[in-house]
Design a protein around this motif. Structure first.
Motif, PDB file in Angstrom:
ATOM      1  N   PRO A  14      -6.720 114.311  -8.277  1.00 10.65           N
ATOM      2  CA  PRO A  14      -6.081 115.514  -8.833  1.00 10.65           C
ATOM      3  C   PRO A  14      -6.481 115.822 -10.274  1.00 10.65           C
ATOM      4  CG  PRO A  14      -4.478 114.205  -7.625  1.00 10.65           C
ATOM      5  CD  PRO A  14      -5.722 113.380  -7.707  1.00 10.65           C
ATOM      6  N   PHE A  15      -7.007 114.825 -11.005  1.00 11.62           N
ATOM      7  CA  PHE A  15      -7.366 115.038 -12.398  1.00 11.62           C
ATOM      8  C   PHE A  15      -8.840 115.393 -12.569  1.00 11.62           C
ATOM      9  CE2 PHE A  15      -3.723 112.240 -12.118  1.00 11.62           C
ATOM     10  CZ  PHE A  15      -2.818 112.905 -12.919  1.00 11.62           C
ATOM     11  N   ASP A  20     -13.690 111.718 -17.148  1.00  8.73           N
ATOM     12  CA  ASP A  20     -15.103 111.366 -17.349  1.00  8.73           C
ATOM     13  C   ASP A  20     -15.500 111.552 -18.815  1.00  8.73           C
ATOM     14  OD1 ASP A  20     -15.162 110.963 -14.648  1.00  8.73           O
ATOM     15  OD2 ASP A  20     -16.098 112.895 -14.178  1.00  8.73           O
ATOM     16  N   GLY A  21     -16.502 110.806 -19.223  1.00  2.00           N
ATOM     17  CA  GLY A  21     -17.096 111.019 -20.531  1.00  2.00           C
ATOM     18  C   GLY A  21     -16.254 110.560 -21.703  1.00  2.00           C
ATOM     19  N   VAL A  22     -15.267 109.684 -21.478  1.00  2.00           N
ATOM     20  CA  VAL A  22     -14.448 109.184 -22.577  1.00  2.00           C
ATOM     21  C   VAL A  22     -15.260 108.192 -23.396  1.00  2.00           C
ATOM     22  CG1 VAL A  22     -12.384 107.851 -23.155  1.00  2.00           C
ATOM     23  CG2 VAL A  22     -12.303 109.537 -21.320  1.00  2.00           C
ATOM     24  N   GLY A  32     -10.941 102.646 -17.669  1.00  2.00           N
ATOM     25  CA  GLY A  32     -11.452 101.595 -16.800  1.00  2.00           C
ATOM     26  C   GLY A  32     -10.346 100.917 -16.023  1.00  2.00           C
ATOM     27  N   ALA A  33      -9.231 100.606 -16.703  1.00  2.00           N
ATOM     28  CA  ALA A  33      -8.096  99.994 -16.019  1.00  2.00           C
ATOM     29  C   ALA A  33      -7.536 100.924 -14.952  1.00  2.00           C
ATOM     30  CB  ALA A  33      -7.015  99.630 -17.036  1.00  2.00           C
ATOM     31  N   LEU A 135      -3.039 106.447 -17.837  1.00  2.00           N
ATOM     32  CA  LEU A 135      -3.366 107.865 -17.684  1.00  2.00           C
ATOM     33  C   LEU A 135      -3.032 108.632 -18.964  1.00  2.00           C
ATOM     34  CD1 LEU A 135      -4.299 110.143 -15.746  1.00  2.00           C
ATOM     35  CD2 LEU A 135      -1.902 110.377 -15.053  1.00  2.00           C
ATOM     36  N   ASN A 136      -1.877 108.335 -19.540  1.00  2.00           N
ATOM     37  CA  ASN A 136      -1.499 108.969 -20.797  1.00  2.00           C
ATOM     38  C   ASN A 136      -2.495 108.620 -21.906  1.00  2.00           C
ATOM     39  OD1 ASN A 136      -0.083 108.499 -23.580  1.00  2.00           O
ATOM     40  ND2 ASN A 136       1.170 110.049 -22.573  1.00  2.00           N
ATOM     41  N   THR A 137      -2.881 107.354 -22.000  1.00  2.00           N
ATOM     42  CA  THR A 137      -3.804 106.918 -23.037  1.00  2.00           C
ATOM     43  C   THR A 137      -5.145 107.630 -22.915  1.00  2.00           C
ATOM     44  OG1 THR A 137      -2.731 104.753 -23.099  1.00  2.00           O
ATOM     45  CG2 THR A 137      -4.933 104.898 -24.052  1.00  2.00           C
ATOM     46  N   ALA A 138      -5.582 107.831 -21.683  1.00  2.00           N
ATOM     47  CA  ALA A 138      -6.868 108.495 -21.469  1.00  2.00           C
ATOM     48  C   ALA A 138      -6.818 109.987 -21.807  1.00  2.00           C
ATOM     49  CB  ALA A 138      -7.301 108.303 -20.022  1.00  2.00           C
TER      50      ALA A 138
END
Length: 425
Positions: A14-15, A20-22, A32-33, A135-138
């Motif tokens: 859904p995201f 990508d590209g972080v 990664g986690a 997810l929040n951190t990313a």
């Protein structure tokens, strides 16, 4: 990538390409986690009662930077932020996860900065362990970072998150609250909105020695929205973190609190109430870790469930070997107004010290027929009689809110959201 990992990674579809590209090291590690674990499903013990199916049904884009000012103003009026006991309080307003300066009033004597500028992640969260935090951190774009100086009385401050969208979006605010030694603050968090969205905030709370934070969350998200909120709190010697969550809105909500009593004589209260109808799902999950001796934790959560609503309570008290003379208590009580309503309760104690006083319990019941008959025999209409009994059931929980303004606002919002209880189907 093996088949299991591929299956878990697919839960992030859904995201789209947003992950990508972080390049930032912290975000990259979280991504990664997240790809290794995927979003949790019911095979994960901590999520066995709460399905994230909502997230799989529709792609969730990044929200647009623009919004309808008139609609935001209307939401603030509906929430009582422009008139009434909250109108004169300092407030930090976020719209779709971004700070909205035009609607905010900064607290004059507190240190306030914003994640959008600092890009600073606190040390308390666990993105390697908690997928929603990963997810929040990313994807975090903004958030409030508030520091109360030592010995300062910060009064009441509002932290307001509004969702407003015509498309399906997700936003991931990253907030932090730091009280230095001897500081005092009441934080009233209001979560509301309109449209279909995922609100996935993370709040890190650090309470210094002899500091006191009262944190009240009023969750009244839109009917098509999901709110998956995670709080990490650490409390120093003789400090107090007193949390209360009132859950009313959203098709799916989860308030997850990880509290650590890190030094002797620290105190944590994690209380709340939920009133849900239709097909709402409301989850209150807590992990309270006693990592020092002579600490106290209390948790009382009450649920009123109608229609096909489902409530979840998962409360775990962990007592470390060094945490002698721990005093821990938790209780979950549910009132079912419909044969189709459901409560899943899982209180837990994990104790490694031998000089402790810990207990937990859970009760489930329906409205008392004798009490209902008593009221009706004195001329009270059935709908009103049911409302009286339901609000009496919730009054004890609301009485745990120490701040008078916050308690009044929660009581008013409860009455406004469910003027006649028992009719949600």
């Amino acid at each position: 990538m093996n088949a299991i990992t591929q299956d878990r990674s697919d839960t992030l579809a859904p995201f789209g390409t947003r992950l990508d590209g972080v390049t930032d090291p912290v975000r990259k590690a979280a991504t990664g986690a997240l790809h290794r674990s995927g979003l949790p499903d019911r095979r994960v013990e901590e999520w066995r009662y709460t399905s994230l199916r909502f997230l799989a049904e529709t792609p969730l884009a990044a929200p647009a930077d623009v919004y309808d000012v008139a609609q935001i103003q209307a939401q603030l009026e509906e929430l009582g932020l422009t008139d009434g006991p909250l109108a004169d309080l300092p407030r930090l307003v976020f719209v779709n996860g971004r700070y909205a300066e035009a609607f905010s009033v900064l607290p004059a004597e507190l240190d306030v900065s914003f994640f959008a500028k600092t890009q600073t992640f606190g040390p308390l969260s666990c993105p390697d362990r908690d997928p929603l935090t990963a997810l929040n951190t990313a994807l975090a774009a903004d958030g409030a970072q508030v520091r109360v100086p030592a010995g300062k009385k910060g009064g009441d401050v509002l932290l307001v998150s509004l969702g407003q969208t015509d498309a399906s979006v997700s936003f991931h605010p990253r907030h932090s609250m730091t009280l230095e030694d001897g500081a005092d603050l009441t934080l009233i968090s209001i979560q509301a909105g309109r449209g279909r969205y995922l609100h996935n905030p993370v709040l890190e709370v650090s309470v210094g020695a002899e500091a006191n934070l009262r944190h009240i969350t009023l969750q009244t998200e839109g009917k098509e929205a999901a709110c998956l909120a995670t709080t990490y709190a650490q409390v120093a010697e003789r400090g107090t973190y007193n949390s209360f969550v009132l859950g009313l809105g959203g098709v799916l909500s989860r308030q997850e609190i990880h509290a650590r009593l890190a030094a002797p004589f620290a105190t944590v209260h994690v209380n709340g109430a939920q009133m849900l109808g239709g097909r709402q799902i409301g989850d209150v999950t807590s992990v309270i870790t006693h990592a020092a001796p002579d600490c106290i934790s209390r948790q009382t959560v009450r649920n009123v469930l109608d229609g096909h609503a489902r409530g979840v309570f998962q409360g775990k008290v962990y007592v470390d070997r060094v945490a002698q003379k721990t005093d821990g208590y938790q209780m979950n009580q549910a009132l079912l107004l419909s044969e189709n309503a459901e409560i899943d309760a899982k209180p837990e104690l994990e104790i490694y010290a031998d000089d402790v006083k810990c207990s937990h319990g859970a009760t489930v019941g329906a409205l008392d027929d004798d009490q209902l008959f008593y009221l009706r025999s004195r001329g009270v209409p059935e709908a009103e009689a049911r409302q009286i009994l339901i609000h009496a059931f919730l009054d004890e929980a609301l009485g745990l809110i120490e701040d008078d303004v916050a308690r009044t606002v929660c009581t008013q919002m409860l009455a406004r959201s469910f003027p006649v209880a028992g009719e949600n189907a």
